[in-house]
Design a protein around this motif. Sequence first.
Motif, mmCIF file in Angstrom:
data_model
loop_
_atom_site.group_PDB
_atom_site.id
_atom_site.type_symbol
_atom_site.label_atom_id
_atom_site.label_comp_id
_atom_site.label_asym_id
_atom_site.label_seq_id
_atom_site.Cartn_x
_atom_site.Cartn_y
_atom_site.Cartn_z
ATOM 1 N N ARG A 191 0.827 -1.203 0.000
ATOM 2 C CA ARG A 191 0.000 0.000 0.000
ATOM 3 C C ARG A 191 0.869 1.262 0.000
ATOM 4 O O ARG A 191 0.602 2.217 -0.738
ATOM 5 N N ARG A 192 1.913 1.262 0.824
ATOM 6 C CA ARG A 192 2.796 2.426 0.926
ATOM 7 C C ARG A 192 3.482 2.723 -0.404
ATOM 8 O O ARG A 192 3.586 3.886 -0.813
ATOM 9 N N GLU A 193 3.927 1.655 -1.085
ATOM 10 C CA GLU A 193 4.604 1.861 -2.361
ATOM 11 C C GLU A 193 3.646 2.321 -3.446
ATOM 12 O O GLU A 193 4.016 3.159 -4.290
ATOM 13 N N ARG B 175 1.135 4.209 -3.020
ATOM 14 C CA ARG B 175 0.826 5.602 -2.728
ATOM 15 C C ARG B 175 2.047 6.514 -2.827
ATOM 16 O O ARG B 175 1.955 7.731 -2.586
ATOM 17 N N GLU C 170 4.518 6.701 -0.895
ATOM 18 C CA GLU C 170 4.870 7.257 0.409
ATOM 19 C C GLU C 170 6.342 7.010 0.697
ATOM 20 O O GLU C 170 6.933 6.055 0.240
ATOM 21 N N GLY C 171 6.919 7.901 1.496
ATOM 22 C CA GLY C 171 8.302 7.729 1.932
ATOM 23 C C GLY C 171 9.334 8.147 0.909
ATOM 24 O O GLY C 171 10.491 7.726 0.994
#
Length: 235
Positions: A225-227, A229, A231-232
């Motif tokens: 999910r983070r990738e 989006r 994110e980071g």
Amino acid sequence: MAFTFDRDAVLAQVYREVEGRFASVGRADLAHGWDHIERVYRLALAIAQREGADQFVVGMAALLHDLGRVATEGEGEERLFTAQERHHADLSHDLAAEVLAAHGVPAEEREAILHAVLAHSFSRGIEPQTLEARVVRDADRLDGLGAIGVMRWAITGALRAVAETRPYHPTDPFAEQHVPDDRRYLLDHFYTKLLRIGEMMGTATGRALAQERLAFMRRYLEEFRRELRLEGLPG
């Protein structure tokens, strides 16, 4: 002189025999090959020791549980047709019966092993009636979880993909709004099966191990999910 059945010797012989059968397969199913059998075997024996189950019955059933997946190799047109038409657990049961008879396994142990072979399958839907069958089923299902489970999910998804298959739903990757359909979206398999496996463990040891491996899979999904989006990102 009375015949003495040597359980350890038979288990070792069948181990080598099953390893040889899988080694002879021309096109291996990487998610259900010998490495899967060997992992399930070792894990099943470890769970059996913790749970007080019969190690011979568990070990034999673990070795033989997927034998039907190599039934199409070099066994004639009749067996090839049968393998294409029948569930792999039923084929494994029949081939296991042949192996057990050839090694002179006593009737009571033979029946316990064959029941565990049939009851291991998720899709076959047969409930295990013995501790040994629950141990083997737990070990097989645990191999579908954790880091190994992620690898096997990706392999199986790629093998079963058709023209319409997509890695994940384009607007709802984590099945928060649509009914999960793992035939259409590979990531949906987490929601149709993998994340539910923890509820299906038949032993205390299996339940504890399942929770550990499921925690990793949930972290994997969160990273996914983070990738998605972005994110980071640095800066």
